[in-house]
Design an enzyme around this catalytic site. Structure first.
Site, PDB file in Angstrom:
ATOM      1  N   SER A  68       0.796  -1.226   0.000  1.00 46.43           N
ATOM      2  CA  SER A  68       0.000   0.000   0.000  1.00 46.43           C
ATOM      3  C   SER A  68       0.832   1.281   0.000  1.00 46.43           C
ATOM      4  CB  SER A  68      -0.948   0.025   1.202  1.00 46.43           C
ATOM      5  OG  SER A  68      -0.232   0.179   2.411  1.00 46.43           O
ATOM      6  N   LYS A 105       1.247   5.692   6.828  1.00 44.89           N
ATOM      7  CA  LYS A 105       0.513   6.360   5.745  1.00 44.89           C
ATOM      8  C   LYS A 105       1.018   7.790   5.595  1.00 44.89           C
ATOM      9  CE  LYS A 105      -2.423   2.928   5.235  1.00 44.89           C
ATOM     10  NZ  LYS A 105      -2.017   1.925   4.322  1.00 44.89           N
TER      11      LYS A 105
END
Length: 148
Positions: A68, A105
């Site tokens: 991701s 993230k």
């Protein structure tokens, strides 16, 4: 085979210095010039100073991103160097505690909403609801990919 001289390892902030030789040129994807000197004694790099400028505020964590974060340069299994002394800002890659687990993230703020983004289109962005706490544990200073 070239052997490098032994070096003393002075201690900085409780960590020994580790001065490694740095090539005198970049690593091109073509063929290097045979005329270049490959190592210069004055070009040595202390990895501790480069990667961990603030040891008391730094921790390491292994990335478990499942791909991701690959477009942001973080691969599954990378070792992340995370600095808690850096104030997180939009665009920083952060390690955060989210709903009982750690995530890595990109941090963004849009229209007064906090968002954490993954890099791939198959991975949804997370818009953090106002009633849910997102605890930023630190900013990713660098990632280390092991190739062997």
């Amino acid at each position: 085979m070239m052997t490098l001289p032994a070096i003393a390892l002075p201690v900085r902030d409780g960590l020994p210095s580790l001065h490694l030789p740095v090539l005198a040129s970049t690593a091109a994807c073509g063929f290097p010039s045979p005329a270049e000197d490959f190592f210069r004694e004055e070009d040595r790099l202390d990895l501790n100073a480069k990667l961990v400028p603030n040891p008391p505020a730094t921790f390491l964590v292994q990335a478990d991103c499942g791909g991701s974060m690959a477009d942001f340069g973080i691969l599954d299994g990378d070792l992340l160097v995370v600095d808690r002394s850096i104030s997180p800002r939009p665009g920083h890659t952060v390690v955060a505690l989210w709903e009982g687990g750690f995530v890595c993230k990109k941090l963004y703020i849009r229209n007064n909403c906090i968002m954490v983004l993954a890099s791939g289109s198959g991975y949804p962005s997370i818009i953090v609801p106002e009633d849910v706490e997102l605890e930023i544990w630190g900013v990713v200073r660098s990632s280390i990919t092991q190739h062997l």
